[in-house]
Enzyme design. Structure first.
Site, PDB file in Angstrom:
ATOM      1  CE  LYS A 107    -102.348 -18.457  70.278  1.00 36.36           C
ATOM      2  NZ  LYS A 107    -102.617 -17.110  70.069  1.00 36.36           N
TER       3      LYS A 107
ATOM      4  CD  GLU B 239     -86.590 -18.625  75.507  1.00 36.60           C
ATOM      5  OE1 GLU B 239     -86.150 -18.225  76.608  1.00 36.60           O
ATOM      6  OE2 GLU B 239     -85.771 -19.346  74.871  1.00 36.60           O
TER       7      GLU B 239
ATOM      8  CD  GLU C  96     -92.251 -10.199  82.448  1.00 30.77           C
ATOM      9  OE1 GLU C  96     -93.196 -10.897  82.254  1.00 30.77           O
ATOM     10  OE2 GLU C  96     -91.193 -10.510  81.661  1.00 30.77           O
TER      11      GLU C  96
HETATM   12  P1  NDP Z   1     -99.762 -15.213  77.706  1.00 31.73           P
HETATM   13  O1  NDP Z   1     -98.656 -15.874  78.338  1.00 31.73           O
HETATM   14  O2  NDP Z   1    -101.067 -15.579  78.103  1.00 31.73           O
HETATM   15  O3  NDP Z   1     -99.935 -15.220  76.141  1.00 31.73           O
HETATM   16  C1  NDP Z   1     -98.700 -15.624  75.311  1.00 31.73           C
HETATM   17  C2  NDP Z   1     -99.293 -16.310  73.868  1.00 31.73           C
HETATM   18  O4  NDP Z   1     -99.806 -17.568  74.626  1.00 31.73           O
HETATM   19  C3  NDP Z   1    -100.405 -15.762  73.278  1.00 31.73           C
HETATM   20  O5  NDP Z   1    -100.143 -16.200  72.009  1.00 31.73           O
HETATM   21  C4  NDP Z   1    -101.432 -16.411  73.919  1.00 31.73           C
HETATM   22  O6  NDP Z   1    -102.848 -16.410  72.946  1.00 31.73           O
HETATM   23  C5  NDP Z   1    -101.188 -17.750  74.276  1.00 31.73           C
HETATM   24  N1  NDP Z   1    -102.084 -18.361  75.100  1.00 31.73           N
HETATM   25  C6  NDP Z   1    -102.761 -17.992  76.066  1.00 31.73           C
HETATM   26  N2  NDP Z   1    -103.508 -18.832  76.751  1.00 31.73           N
HETATM   27  C7  NDP Z   1    -103.040 -20.032  76.325  1.00 31.73           C
HETATM   28  C8  NDP Z   1    -103.198 -21.419  76.802  1.00 31.73           C
HETATM   29  N3  NDP Z   1    -103.915 -21.730  77.826  1.00 31.73           N
HETATM   30  N4  NDP Z   1    -102.628 -22.498  75.780  1.00 31.73           N
HETATM   31  C9  NDP Z   1    -101.715 -22.010  74.850  1.00 31.73           C
HETATM   32  N5  NDP Z   1    -101.603 -20.726  74.581  1.00 31.73           N
HETATM   33  C10 NDP Z   1    -102.084 -19.868  75.063  1.00 31.73           C
HETATM   34  O7  NDP Z   1     -99.572 -13.335  77.977  1.00 31.73           O
HETATM   35  P2  NDP Z   1    -100.616 -12.186  78.157  1.00 31.73           P
HETATM   36  O8  NDP Z   1    -100.725 -11.849  76.608  1.00 31.73           O
HETATM   37  O9  NDP Z   1    -101.716 -12.583  78.617  1.00 31.73           O
HETATM   38  O10 NDP Z   1     -99.581 -11.161  78.844  1.00 31.73           O
HETATM   39  C11 NDP Z   1     -99.719 -11.220  80.220  1.00 31.73           C
HETATM   40  C12 NDP Z   1     -98.398 -10.986  80.762  1.00 31.73           C
HETATM   41  O11 NDP Z   1     -97.375 -11.809  80.501  1.00 31.73           O
HETATM   42  C13 NDP Z   1     -97.700  -9.800  80.418  1.00 31.73           C
HETATM   43  O12 NDP Z   1     -98.119  -8.583  81.189  1.00 31.73           O
HETATM   44  C14 NDP Z   1     -96.132  -9.832  80.660  1.00 31.73           C
HETATM   45  O13 NDP Z   1     -96.009 -10.011  82.012  1.00 31.73           O
HETATM   46  C15 NDP Z   1     -96.171 -11.508  80.379  1.00 31.73           C
HETATM   47  N6  NDP Z   1     -95.505 -11.775  79.167  1.00 31.73           N
HETATM   48  C16 NDP Z   1     -94.210 -12.194  78.956  1.00 31.73           C
HETATM   49  C17 NDP Z   1     -93.692 -12.126  77.636  1.00 31.73           C
HETATM   50  C18 NDP Z   1     -92.340 -12.357  77.643  1.00 31.73           C
HETATM   51  O14 NDP Z   1     -91.736 -12.367  76.563  1.00 31.73           O
HETATM   52  N7  NDP Z   1     -91.595 -12.998  78.588  1.00 31.73           N
HETATM   53  C19 NDP Z   1     -94.531 -11.853  76.485  1.00 31.73           C
HETATM   54  C20 NDP Z   1     -95.799 -11.550  76.805  1.00 31.73           C
HETATM   55  C21 NDP Z   1     -96.620 -11.543  77.856  1.00 31.73           C
HETATM   56  P3  NDP Z   1    -103.608 -14.815  73.203  1.00 31.73           P
HETATM   57  O15 NDP Z   1    -102.906 -14.001  72.565  1.00 31.73           O
HETATM   58  O16 NDP Z   1    -104.832 -15.373  72.363  1.00 31.73           O
HETATM   59  O17 NDP Z   1    -104.058 -14.618  74.533  1.00 31.73           O
END
Ligand code: NDP
Length: 457
Positions: free
Chosen positions: A157, A232, A356
Protein backbone atom coordinates in the site's frame (compact mmCIF):
# COMPACT_ATOMS: atom_id res chain seq x y z
CA UNK A 1 -13.07 16.38 2.11
CA UNK A 2 -11.33 13.55 0.30
CA UNK A 3 -13.30 11.00 -1.73
CA UNK A 4 -13.11 7.60 0.04
CA UNK A 5 -13.17 5.81 -3.32
CA UNK A 6 -10.52 7.80 -5.13
CA UNK A 7 -7.05 9.30 -4.62
CA UNK A 8 -6.05 12.54 -6.29
CA UNK A 9 -2.34 12.83 -6.99
CA UNK A 10 -1.09 16.42 -7.13
CA UNK A 11 2.18 17.69 -8.58
CA UNK A 12 3.62 19.44 -5.49
CA UNK A 13 5.56 21.91 -7.66
CA UNK A 14 2.48 23.16 -9.55
CA UNK A 15 -0.54 21.94 -7.54
CA UNK A 16 -1.90 20.48 -10.82
CA UNK A 17 -3.64 17.11 -10.82
CA UNK A 18 -1.31 14.42 -12.18
CA UNK A 19 -3.76 11.51 -11.90
CA UNK A 20 -6.68 10.09 -10.01
CA UNK A 21 -6.62 6.42 -9.01
CA UNK A 22 -9.20 4.20 -7.31
CA UNK A 23 -8.73 3.79 -3.55
CA UNK A 24 -8.78 0.21 -2.30
CA UNK A 25 -11.55 -0.79 0.11
CA UNK A 26 -11.23 -3.40 2.86
CA UNK A 27 -12.85 -5.91 0.46
CA UNK A 28 -10.27 -5.09 -2.22
CA UNK A 29 -7.48 -5.78 0.28
CA UNK A 30 -9.03 -9.13 1.24
CA UNK A 31 -9.34 -10.14 -2.41
CA UNK A 32 -5.74 -9.11 -3.13
CA UNK A 33 -4.46 -11.10 -0.16
CA UNK A 34 -6.40 -14.20 -1.31
CA UNK A 35 -4.83 -13.90 -4.78
CA UNK A 36 -1.40 -13.37 -3.21
CA UNK A 37 -1.74 -16.53 -1.09
CA UNK A 38 -2.23 -18.60 -4.27
CA UNK A 39 0.56 -16.87 -6.19
CA UNK A 40 3.00 -17.33 -3.33
CA UNK A 41 2.59 -21.12 -3.25
CA UNK A 42 3.67 -21.44 -6.89
CA UNK A 43 6.49 -18.93 -6.48
CA UNK A 44 7.93 -20.61 -3.39
CA UNK A 45 7.95 -23.96 -5.20
CA UNK A 46 10.26 -22.60 -7.93
CA UNK A 47 13.97 -23.37 -7.69
CA UNK A 48 15.85 -20.39 -6.20
CA UNK A 49 17.81 -19.98 -9.43
CA UNK A 50 14.54 -19.63 -11.36
CA UNK A 51 13.27 -16.97 -8.96
CA UNK A 52 16.63 -15.20 -9.29
CA UNK A 53 16.45 -15.32 -13.10
CA UNK A 54 12.99 -13.68 -13.11
CA UNK A 55 14.08 -10.99 -10.63
CA UNK A 56 17.13 -10.21 -12.80
CA UNK A 57 14.83 -9.85 -15.79
CA UNK A 58 12.66 -7.50 -13.69
CA UNK A 59 15.82 -5.47 -12.94
CA UNK A 60 16.57 -5.24 -16.69
CA UNK A 61 13.05 -3.96 -17.38
CA UNK A 62 13.34 -1.38 -14.57
CA UNK A 63 16.68 -0.34 -16.05
CA UNK A 64 15.17 0.35 -19.47
CA UNK A 65 12.43 2.44 -17.79
CA UNK A 66 14.69 4.45 -15.47
CA UNK A 67 13.96 7.79 -17.10
CA UNK A 68 10.19 7.19 -17.20
CA UNK A 69 10.14 6.15 -13.53
CA UNK A 70 12.31 9.10 -12.53
CA UNK A 71 10.11 11.62 -14.32
CA UNK A 72 7.01 10.11 -12.72
CA UNK A 73 8.65 10.46 -9.28
CA UNK A 74 9.42 14.12 -10.08
CA UNK A 75 5.76 14.75 -10.95
CA UNK A 76 4.10 12.96 -8.07
CA UNK A 77 6.63 13.65 -5.28
CA UNK A 78 8.45 16.82 -6.37
CA UNK A 79 11.87 15.14 -6.21
CA UNK A 80 14.69 16.66 -8.19
CA UNK A 81 15.43 14.80 -11.40
CA UNK A 82 18.91 13.77 -10.22
CA UNK A 83 17.53 12.28 -7.01
CA UNK A 84 14.69 10.55 -8.84
CA UNK A 85 17.12 8.90 -11.28
CA UNK A 86 19.14 7.66 -8.31
CA UNK A 87 15.94 6.25 -6.80
CA UNK A 88 14.99 4.28 -9.92
CA UNK A 89 18.59 2.98 -10.09
CA UNK A 90 18.39 2.01 -6.43
CA UNK A 91 15.27 -0.12 -7.13
CA UNK A 92 17.08 -1.83 -10.04
CA UNK A 93 20.27 -2.46 -8.02
CA UNK A 94 18.34 -3.86 -5.08
CA UNK A 95 16.55 -6.30 -7.41
CA UNK A 96 19.90 -7.60 -8.63
CA UNK A 97 21.27 -7.84 -5.08
CA UNK A 98 18.15 -9.63 -3.81
CA UNK A 99 18.21 -12.01 -6.81
CA UNK A 100 21.70 -13.12 -5.76
CA UNK A 101 20.40 -13.54 -2.22
CA UNK A 102 17.72 -15.97 -3.42
CA UNK A 103 20.51 -18.30 -4.57
CA UNK A 104 22.41 -17.96 -1.29
CA UNK A 105 19.63 -18.35 1.27
CA UNK A 106 21.34 -21.25 2.98
CA UNK A 107 20.35 -23.34 5.96
CA UNK A 108 22.84 -25.00 8.31
CA UNK A 109 23.81 -28.46 9.37
CA UNK A 110 24.42 -28.52 13.12
CA UNK A 111 26.26 -31.43 14.78
CA UNK A 112 23.88 -33.43 16.98
CA UNK A 113 24.43 -36.77 18.65
CA UNK A 114 22.33 -39.60 17.26
CA UNK A 115 21.37 -37.96 14.02
CA UNK A 116 21.56 -35.04 11.63
CA UNK A 117 20.27 -31.61 12.48
CA UNK A 118 19.42 -29.20 9.68
CA UNK A 119 17.89 -25.74 9.49
CA UNK A 120 15.84 -24.30 6.64
CA UNK A 121 14.75 -20.73 5.87
CA UNK A 122 11.12 -20.96 4.78
CA UNK A 123 9.28 -17.99 3.28
CA UNK A 124 6.68 -16.40 5.55
CA UNK A 125 3.90 -16.23 2.92
CA UNK A 126 2.25 -12.90 2.09
CA UNK A 127 4.05 -9.73 3.20
CA UNK A 128 2.17 -6.45 3.65
CA UNK A 129 4.26 -3.38 2.89
CA UNK A 130 3.03 0.10 3.87
CA UNK A 131 5.11 2.85 2.28
CA UNK A 132 5.32 6.61 2.92
CA UNK A 133 5.39 9.49 0.46
CA UNK A 134 8.92 10.77 1.07
CA UNK A 135 10.78 8.13 -0.97
CA UNK A 136 7.94 6.27 -2.70
CA UNK A 137 10.05 4.15 -5.06
CA UNK A 138 13.05 3.10 -2.92
CA UNK A 139 10.99 2.36 0.18
CA UNK A 140 8.51 0.28 -1.87
CA UNK A 141 11.54 -1.61 -3.22
CA UNK A 142 13.28 -2.14 0.15
CA UNK A 143 10.19 -3.70 1.72
CA UNK A 144 9.19 -5.75 -1.32
CA UNK A 145 12.14 -7.04 -3.35
CA UNK A 146 14.06 -8.98 -0.66
CA UNK A 147 10.69 -10.45 0.42
CA UNK A 148 9.99 -11.65 -3.14
CA UNK A 149 13.50 -13.06 -3.46
CA UNK A 150 12.99 -15.10 -0.29
CA UNK A 151 9.90 -16.74 -1.83
CA UNK A 152 7.09 -14.51 -0.52
CA UNK A 153 4.28 -12.61 -2.25
CA UNK A 154 3.84 -8.88 -1.54
CA UNK A 155 0.81 -6.63 -1.23
CA UNK A 156 2.02 -3.03 -1.09
CA UNK A 157 0.00 0.00 0.00
CA UNK A 158 1.74 3.17 -1.14
CA UNK A 159 1.04 6.54 0.49
CA UNK A 160 -2.13 8.21 -0.73
CA UNK A 161 -0.12 11.16 -2.13
CA UNK A 162 2.32 9.03 -4.16
CA UNK A 163 0.93 5.78 -5.61
CA UNK A 164 2.14 6.16 -9.21
CA UNK A 165 5.74 4.90 -9.26
CA UNK A 166 4.82 1.85 -7.17
CA UNK A 167 1.95 1.06 -9.54
CA UNK A 168 4.34 1.37 -12.47
CA UNK A 169 6.85 -0.97 -10.79
CA UNK A 170 4.10 -3.59 -10.40
CA UNK A 171 3.30 -3.22 -14.11
CA UNK A 172 6.98 -3.67 -15.00
CA UNK A 173 7.15 -6.82 -12.85
CA UNK A 174 4.42 -8.36 -15.01
CA UNK A 175 6.21 -7.25 -18.19
CA UNK A 176 9.31 -9.01 -16.92
CA UNK A 177 7.36 -12.26 -16.48
CA UNK A 178 6.87 -12.36 -12.71
CA UNK A 179 3.74 -14.40 -11.90
CA UNK A 180 0.45 -12.53 -11.76
CA UNK A 181 -0.61 -11.38 -8.26
CA UNK A 182 2.85 -12.00 -6.79
CA UNK A 183 3.61 -8.28 -6.42
CA UNK A 184 0.37 -6.31 -6.07
CA UNK A 185 0.16 -2.58 -5.42
CA UNK A 186 -3.08 -1.35 -3.83
CA UNK A 187 -3.34 2.43 -3.54
CA UNK A 188 -5.62 3.48 -0.73
CA UNK A 189 -6.01 5.33 2.53
CA UNK A 190 -4.01 4.33 5.57
CA UNK A 191 -7.02 4.13 7.83
CA UNK A 192 -8.87 1.85 5.37
CA UNK A 193 -6.53 -0.17 3.15
CA UNK A 194 -3.52 0.16 5.49
CA UNK A 195 -5.42 -1.05 8.54
CA UNK A 196 -7.07 -3.87 6.54
CA UNK A 197 -3.65 -5.12 5.46
CA UNK A 198 -2.29 -4.98 9.02
CA UNK A 199 -5.36 -6.79 10.43
CA UNK A 200 -5.60 -9.51 7.76
CA UNK A 201 -4.83 -12.93 9.28
CA UNK A 202 -3.24 -14.21 6.04
CA UNK A 203 -0.70 -11.38 5.94
CA UNK A 204 2.28 -12.96 7.69
CA UNK A 205 4.37 -9.84 8.32
CA UNK A 206 4.08 -6.06 8.00
CA UNK A 207 6.87 -3.76 6.87
CA UNK A 208 5.91 -0.21 7.77
CA UNK A 209 7.76 3.04 7.07
CA UNK A 210 6.33 6.32 8.29
CA UNK A 211 5.70 8.33 11.42
CA UNK A 212 6.38 6.98 14.90
CA UNK A 213 2.75 7.70 15.82
CA UNK A 214 1.29 5.50 13.07
CA UNK A 215 4.06 2.93 13.54
CA UNK A 216 3.03 2.53 17.16
CA UNK A 217 -0.57 1.83 16.08
CA UNK A 218 0.58 -0.67 13.45
CA UNK A 219 2.66 -2.49 16.06
CA UNK A 220 -0.25 -2.61 18.51
CA UNK A 221 -2.54 -4.10 15.87
CA UNK A 222 0.13 -6.63 14.82
CA UNK A 223 0.52 -7.64 18.48
CA UNK A 224 -3.09 -8.84 18.57
CA UNK A 225 -2.21 -11.46 15.94
CA UNK A 226 1.40 -11.94 17.15
CA UNK A 227 2.41 -10.78 13.67
CA UNK A 228 6.04 -9.78 13.11
CA UNK A 229 6.64 -6.22 12.05
CA UNK A 230 9.54 -4.18 10.76
CA UNK A 231 9.23 -0.49 11.58
CA UNK A 232 11.26 2.29 9.97
CA UNK A 233 10.10 5.43 11.76
CA UNK A 234 11.16 8.98 12.42
CA UNK A 235 14.53 10.53 13.08
CA UNK A 236 16.16 13.62 14.55
CA UNK A 237 19.71 12.89 13.57
CA UNK A 238 22.73 14.80 14.86
CA UNK A 239 25.53 16.15 12.70
CA UNK A 240 28.41 16.39 15.22
CA UNK A 241 31.05 18.83 14.01
CA UNK A 242 34.28 19.09 16.01
CA UNK A 243 36.55 22.12 15.63
CA UNK A 244 39.25 20.11 13.79
CA UNK A 245 36.85 18.97 11.04
CA UNK A 246 36.74 19.98 7.38
CA UNK A 247 34.00 22.49 8.14
CA UNK A 248 32.86 23.06 4.56
CA UNK A 249 32.26 19.35 3.97
CA UNK A 250 30.78 18.85 7.45
CA UNK A 251 28.30 21.69 7.01
CA UNK A 252 27.05 20.62 3.58
CA UNK A 253 23.45 21.88 3.78
CA UNK A 254 22.20 18.90 1.77
CA UNK A 255 22.80 16.82 4.87
CA UNK A 256 19.43 18.21 5.96
CA UNK A 257 18.00 19.70 2.73
CA UNK A 258 18.07 16.63 0.53
CA UNK A 259 14.53 15.82 -0.63
CA UNK A 260 13.47 19.17 0.88
CA UNK A 261 14.28 17.76 4.31
CA UNK A 262 11.64 15.03 3.97
CA UNK A 263 14.17 12.39 4.85
CA UNK A 264 14.15 10.29 8.01
CA UNK A 265 18.00 10.40 8.01
CA UNK A 266 18.23 14.20 7.64
CA UNK A 267 20.90 15.62 9.97
CA UNK A 268 18.59 18.28 11.39
CA UNK A 269 20.45 18.87 14.65
CA UNK A 270 23.69 20.58 13.66
CA UNK A 271 25.91 20.27 16.74
CA UNK A 272 28.98 22.49 16.41
CA UNK A 273 31.89 22.88 18.82
CA UNK A 274 31.69 26.32 20.42
CA UNK A 275 35.13 27.48 19.26
CA UNK A 276 34.06 27.32 15.56
CA UNK A 277 30.43 28.38 15.98
CA UNK A 278 30.83 31.79 14.29
CA UNK A 279 32.68 30.25 11.36
CA UNK A 280 29.99 27.55 11.05
CA UNK A 281 27.24 30.16 11.07
CA UNK A 282 28.94 32.11 8.28
CA UNK A 283 29.48 28.98 6.18
CA UNK A 284 25.86 27.90 6.60
CA UNK A 285 24.54 31.37 5.72
CA UNK A 286 26.50 31.35 2.44
CA UNK A 287 25.54 27.77 1.65
CA UNK A 288 21.80 28.36 2.23
CA UNK A 289 21.84 31.48 0.07
CA UNK A 290 23.37 29.45 -2.79
CA UNK A 291 20.80 26.61 -2.81
CA UNK A 292 18.83 26.54 -6.07
CA UNK A 293 15.18 25.95 -5.13
CA UNK A 294 12.59 25.56 -7.88
CA UNK A 295 11.17 23.38 -10.64
CA UNK A 296 12.34 19.86 -9.77
CA UNK A 297 12.24 18.82 -13.43
CA UNK A 298 14.99 21.37 -14.20
CA UNK A 299 18.41 19.66 -14.19
CA UNK A 300 19.94 22.64 -12.31
CA UNK A 301 17.49 22.55 -9.39
CA UNK A 302 18.89 21.36 -6.07
CA UNK A 303 15.78 21.44 -3.91
CA UNK A 304 12.13 21.00 -4.85
CA UNK A 305 8.87 21.60 -2.96
CA UNK A 306 7.35 19.92 0.09
CA UNK A 307 4.85 17.17 -0.65
CA UNK A 308 1.61 18.98 0.28
CA UNK A 309 -0.04 22.08 1.69
CA UNK A 310 -0.59 20.14 4.92
CA UNK A 311 3.10 19.35 5.22
CA UNK A 312 3.99 23.02 4.56
CA UNK A 313 1.66 24.11 7.36
CA UNK A 314 3.29 21.58 9.66
CA UNK A 315 6.79 22.80 8.79
CA UNK A 316 5.74 26.45 9.18
CA UNK A 317 4.53 25.74 12.70
CA UNK A 318 8.16 25.10 13.72
CA UNK A 319 9.48 28.37 12.27
CA UNK A 320 7.87 31.53 13.72
CA UNK A 321 8.41 34.57 11.45
CA UNK A 322 10.48 36.31 14.14
CA UNK A 323 12.66 33.29 14.99
CA UNK A 324 16.40 34.06 14.68
CA UNK A 325 17.42 32.05 11.62
CA UNK A 326 19.57 31.79 8.52
CA UNK A 327 17.33 31.58 5.49
CA UNK A 328 17.66 30.82 1.78
CA UNK A 329 14.99 31.66 -0.75
CA UNK A 330 12.07 29.81 -2.31
CA UNK A 331 9.63 30.57 -5.14
CA UNK A 332 6.17 31.99 -4.48
CA UNK A 333 3.16 29.74 -5.23
CA UNK A 334 1.75 27.76 -6.87
CA UNK A 335 3.59 24.83 -5.32
CA UNK A 336 4.34 23.87 -1.74
CA UNK A 337 7.60 25.80 -1.26
CA UNK A 338 9.58 26.45 1.87
CA UNK A 339 12.98 28.16 2.09
CA UNK A 340 16.07 26.36 3.44
CA UNK A 341 16.24 27.42 7.10
CA UNK A 342 18.61 27.02 10.05
CA UNK A 343 17.24 28.15 13.43
CA UNK A 344 20.13 29.68 15.34
CA UNK A 345 18.67 30.34 18.78
CA UNK A 346 16.58 27.21 19.37
CA UNK A 347 17.07 25.59 22.78
CA UNK A 348 17.97 21.87 22.85
CA UNK A 349 14.59 21.21 24.49
CA UNK A 350 12.65 23.39 22.00
CA UNK A 351 10.04 21.81 19.70
CA UNK A 352 12.11 22.23 16.52
CA UNK A 353 15.11 20.64 18.23
CA UNK A 354 13.20 17.61 19.49
CA UNK A 355 10.48 16.77 16.95
CA UNK A 356 10.84 15.48 13.41
CA UNK A 357 10.01 18.54 11.27
CA UNK A 358 10.26 16.76 7.88
CA UNK A 359 11.04 19.94 6.00
CA UNK A 360 14.14 21.98 5.06
CA UNK A 361 14.72 23.13 8.64
CA UNK A 362 17.66 22.43 10.95
CA UNK A 363 18.69 23.77 14.34
CA UNK A 364 22.22 24.94 15.20
CA UNK A 365 23.29 23.92 18.71
CA UNK A 366 26.73 24.54 20.28
CA UNK A 367 28.61 22.01 22.40
CA UNK A 368 31.70 22.38 24.57
CA UNK A 369 33.60 19.07 24.40
CA UNK A 370 33.29 15.42 23.37
CA UNK A 371 31.22 14.44 26.40
CA UNK A 372 28.82 17.32 25.84
CA UNK A 373 28.50 16.40 22.14
CA UNK A 374 27.57 12.79 22.96
CA UNK A 375 25.10 13.92 25.63
CA UNK A 376 23.35 16.26 23.18
CA UNK A 377 23.43 13.71 20.35
CA UNK A 378 21.68 11.12 22.52
CA UNK A 379 19.19 13.58 24.01
CA UNK A 380 16.35 12.45 21.74
CA UNK A 381 13.79 9.65 21.65
CA UNK A 382 15.04 8.85 18.13
CA UNK A 383 18.13 6.95 16.99
CA UNK A 384 18.24 6.51 13.24
CA UNK A 385 21.32 8.21 11.75
CA UNK A 386 24.03 10.72 12.42
CA UNK A 387 27.38 12.07 11.24
CA UNK A 388 30.61 12.62 13.16
CA UNK A 389 33.18 15.03 11.74
CA UNK A 390 36.70 15.08 13.16
CA UNK A 391 40.25 14.33 12.03
CA UNK A 392 40.98 12.56 15.34
CA UNK A 393 40.50 8.83 14.69
CA UNK A 394 40.30 7.86 18.35
CA UNK A 395 37.57 10.41 18.97
CA UNK A 396 35.67 9.32 15.84
CA UNK A 397 35.65 5.74 17.13
CA UNK A 398 34.72 6.70 20.71
CA UNK A 399 31.84 8.90 19.58
CA UNK A 400 30.51 6.36 17.07
CA UNK A 401 30.40 3.79 19.88
CA UNK A 402 28.67 6.19 22.26
CA UNK A 403 25.95 7.54 19.96
CA UNK A 404 22.82 5.37 20.07
CA UNK A 405 21.75 5.21 16.45
CA UNK A 406 21.51 2.54 13.76
CA UNK A 407 23.35 4.27 10.90
CA UNK A 408 26.30 6.52 11.60
CA UNK A 409 28.87 7.96 9.23
CA UNK A 410 32.29 9.40 10.03
CA UNK A 411 33.46 12.29 7.84
CA UNK A 412 30.57 11.53 5.50
CA UNK A 413 26.83 12.12 5.36
CA UNK A 414 25.98 8.86 3.64
CA UNK A 415 23.31 6.66 5.28
CA UNK A 416 21.79 4.26 2.80
CA UNK A 417 23.45 1.56 0.73
CA UNK A 418 21.38 -1.43 -0.44
CA UNK A 419 24.13 -3.84 0.65
CA UNK A 420 24.39 -2.62 4.27
CA UNK A 421 21.75 -2.90 7.04
CA UNK A 422 19.46 0.05 7.64
CA UNK A 423 17.23 0.75 10.65
CA UNK A 424 16.89 2.59 13.91
CA UNK A 425 17.52 2.41 17.64
CA UNK A 426 14.94 3.61 20.19
CA UNK A 427 11.75 5.09 18.72
CA UNK A 428 13.24 5.19 15.21
CA UNK A 429 12.13 1.65 14.64
CA UNK A 430 12.44 -2.06 14.95
CA UNK A 431 14.32 -4.50 12.75
CA UNK A 432 16.59 -3.87 9.79
CA UNK A 433 16.10 -3.62 6.06
CA UNK A 434 18.65 -4.08 3.26
CA UNK A 435 22.10 -5.58 3.72
CA UNK A 436 23.21 -9.21 3.82
CA UNK A 437 20.39 -10.31 6.17
CA UNK A 438 17.58 -8.65 4.22
CA UNK A 439 16.13 -11.93 2.94
CA UNK A 440 16.25 -13.85 6.22
CA UNK A 441 14.00 -11.16 7.76
CA UNK A 442 11.26 -12.56 5.47
CA UNK A 443 11.67 -16.19 6.52
CA UNK A 444 10.96 -18.49 9.42
CA UNK A 445 13.83 -20.69 10.54
CA UNK A 446 12.80 -24.32 10.75
CA UNK A 447 15.00 -26.87 12.51
CA UNK A 448 14.66 -30.57 11.70
CA UNK A 449 16.40 -33.37 13.61
CA UNK A 450 16.75 -36.64 11.68
CA UNK A 451 17.59 -39.61 13.84
CA UNK A 452 20.21 -42.00 12.49
CA UNK A 453 19.53 -44.57 15.21
CA UNK A 454 18.46 -47.88 13.73
CA UNK A 455 15.49 -49.85 15.08
CA UNK A 456 16.19 -51.38 18.50
CA UNK A 457 17.95 -54.80 18.01
P1 NDP B 1 2.08 8.23 8.30
O1 NDP B 1 3.00 7.47 9.18
O2 NDP B 1 0.70 8.45 8.81
O3 NDP B 1 1.94 7.46 6.88
C1 NDP B 1 2.82 6.48 6.39
C2 NDP B 1 2.03 5.39 5.68
O4 NDP B 1 1.16 4.74 6.60
C3 NDP B 1 1.12 5.89 4.55
O5 NDP B 1 1.05 4.92 3.54
C4 NDP B 1 -0.21 6.03 5.28
O6 NDP B 1 -1.32 6.05 4.41
C5 NDP B 1 -0.19 4.79 6.13
N1 NDP B 1 -1.08 4.84 7.28
C6 NDP B 1 -1.63 5.93 7.89
N2 NDP B 1 -2.41 5.56 8.94
C7 NDP B 1 -2.36 4.19 8.98
C8 NDP B 1 -2.96 3.21 9.82
N3 NDP B 1 -3.74 3.57 10.85
N4 NDP B 1 -2.70 1.92 9.59
C9 NDP B 1 -1.90 1.54 8.58
N5 NDP B 1 -1.32 2.43 7.72
C10 NDP B 1 -1.54 3.74 7.92
O7 NDP B 1 2.78 9.58 7.92
P2 NDP B 1 2.15 10.97 7.37
O8 NDP B 1 2.02 10.86 5.89
O9 NDP B 1 0.90 11.32 8.11
O10 NDP B 1 3.31 12.02 7.72
C11 NDP B 1 3.32 12.66 8.97
C12 NDP B 1 4.72 12.78 9.53
O11 NDP B 1 5.28 11.47 9.69
C13 NDP B 1 5.72 13.50 8.66
O12 NDP B 1 5.66 14.86 8.80
C14 NDP B 1 7.04 12.91 9.15
O13 NDP B 1 7.45 13.59 10.32
C15 NDP B 1 6.67 11.50 9.49
N6 NDP B 1 7.05 10.57 8.40
C16 NDP B 1 8.22 9.90 8.53
C17 NDP B 1 8.63 9.06 7.51
C18 NDP B 1 9.92 8.33 7.63
O14 NDP B 1 10.46 7.86 6.63
N7 NDP B 1 10.45 8.18 8.81
C19 NDP B 1 7.87 8.90 6.28
C20 NDP B 1 6.64 9.64 6.26
C21 NDP B 1 6.26 10.44 7.29
P3 NDP B 1 -1.89 7.50 3.93
O15 NDP B 1 -0.90 8.00 2.96
O16 NDP B 1 -3.20 7.21 3.35
O17 NDP B 1 -1.98 8.36 5.17
Amino acid sequence: MSDPNELTVLNPATEEIVATVPAASEEDVAAAVARAVRAQRTWAALAPADRARLLRRFADVVDTHTEELARLEVREAGHTLGNARWEAGNARDLLLYAAGGAERLLGRQIPAPGGWDVTFHEPLGVIGVIAPWNFPMPIAAWGSFPALAAGNAVVLKPAEATPLTALRLAGLALEAGLPEHLFQVLPGYGTTAGRALVDHPDVAKIVFTGSTRTGREVMERCARLVKPVTLELGGKSPNIVFADADLTAALDPFSFLDNCGQDCCARTRVLVQESVLDEARALLADALAAVVVGDPADEKTQMGPLISARQRERVRSYVPDDAPALRGSAPDGPGFWFPPTVLTAERPDGRAAREEVFGPVAVLLPFTDEQDAVRLANDTPYGLSGSIWTRDLGRALRVSQAVRAGNLSVNSHSSVRYWTPFGGFKQSGLGRELGPDALTAFTETKNVFISTEGPAQ
